[in-house]
Design an enzyme around this catalytic site. Sequence first.
Site, PDB file in Angstrom:
ATOM      1  CD  GLU A  54      -7.143  -6.534  -5.766  1.00  0.00           C
ATOM      2  OE1 GLU A  54      -6.567  -5.450  -5.618  1.00  0.00           O
ATOM      3  OE2 GLU A  54      -7.394  -7.306  -4.810  1.00  0.00           O
ATOM      4  CG  ASP A  92      -2.084  -0.956   1.092  1.00  0.00           C
ATOM      5  OD1 ASP A  92      -2.309  -1.470  -0.017  1.00  0.00           O
ATOM      6  OD2 ASP A  92      -2.748  -1.214   2.112  1.00  0.00           O
ATOM      7  CE1 TYR A 113      -9.040  -4.800  -1.303  1.00  0.00           C
ATOM      8  CE2 TYR A 113      -9.287  -2.615  -2.229  1.00  0.00           C
ATOM      9  CZ  TYR A 113      -8.930  -3.428  -1.171  1.00  0.00           C
ATOM     10  OH  TYR A 113      -8.492  -2.881   0.001  1.00  0.00           O
TER      11      TYR A 113
END
Length: 393
Positions: free
Chosen positions: A373, A84, A352
């Site tokens: 994903e 992230d 996701y």
Amino acid sequence: MAPTLYPELFMWRVVVLFCAVLSGTPDCARVSARKVNPKIVSDVTIWTSGVEGEIAGYRTPFMTYTPNGTILALAGARKYNKKDNGKKIISLRRSTDKGVTWTPTAFLVDDGYDHGVLGAGTAFVDDDSNTTFVMFIHCQFRCAVPSVLLMNSTNDGVTWGQPRNITPQLQPGVVSHPSPGYGIRKRYEPHKGRLVVCAHGRGPDWGLSLLLSDDGGRTWRTGAFVAKRPCNDSCRGENQQHMFQLGECQPVELPDGSLLVMTRNELRCTCHCKAFLTSHDGGESLPISSLRFDQTLIEPPTDAGLLFSDGVLYFTGPNSSSKRQKMTLRWSYDNGTSWAGELPIWEKAAGYSAVTMLQKDPEDKNYLYVLYEKGFSKTGTSTAAIAFAKIQL
């Protein structure tokens, strides 16, 4: 097509037309939903981590249609690693033939640093002005108050204007990260025409906020805000696992003009499942009294897709309470009170997801598009690729 050949289909169209004339009255909310029998038409990989564009990982997909019938698939392209807090770029591919072919990858925004400061993002459309927007956060891991930036295109995503900073217009102190997914333009009263984006916050201000615009995206303000809170009165917040912590979120508008907002249940308050809140004032408030947890929509937790069309609520997410795997489509005829069916999209690793539907031609509403994903084993990573599935309803 002669109505007498397909009387049920004809009557359904008449009812929908009547509902449109009523334009959001309570009677409209009671119109029977169309019945669907979803089937997968195609499932293709459009980004591969470590291969496409020298990007280590493609994550956090989001998607929208354009008024002219183009599908825009977007993702956070993570340059050096999949973390992230790594360097990110917003990637874009366009399809003008309903997902059959795609343009080469374009990179819209580079975060400008070698360490992560950009968070992608949300896309949404103003059909009246033929404008497509992308909203994202900047300086996420470097600034005390990250900036919310907005950019737009008026030619179906071929070219984009410079990002502009709308942070000064928003509520001070509330960190607003536009969630992966899409924003909406309200079609019914109250506040018909309002643009609504759902965002989530990190750090001490962790919660969920609705960002609102009543002038086609020129100016913005913060509407509803729901902060993290104890799961129940007996939990005083000393144990963080007993907190209800809201994460990535997705709003949809129901025919009575209310907003149904789905949120990630980060710390698994009450259940390993999704949470919902409802606004009846166009996003000005999200009363905690409307909070409910959906035991059917289990999650690992993760981001998920939600879309409402012609009386049917569609959900996409992993069909697992512990692992990001088994991407599944579910549908509901009663606004999510119950779920009528499910369709497995991918049985292996999956994370996701985002959904969209083309709006221009009534025939286009026979198809749902899912961006998610995708991994290639049951136990491995769900971020090996991003895939696009076309589903006939």
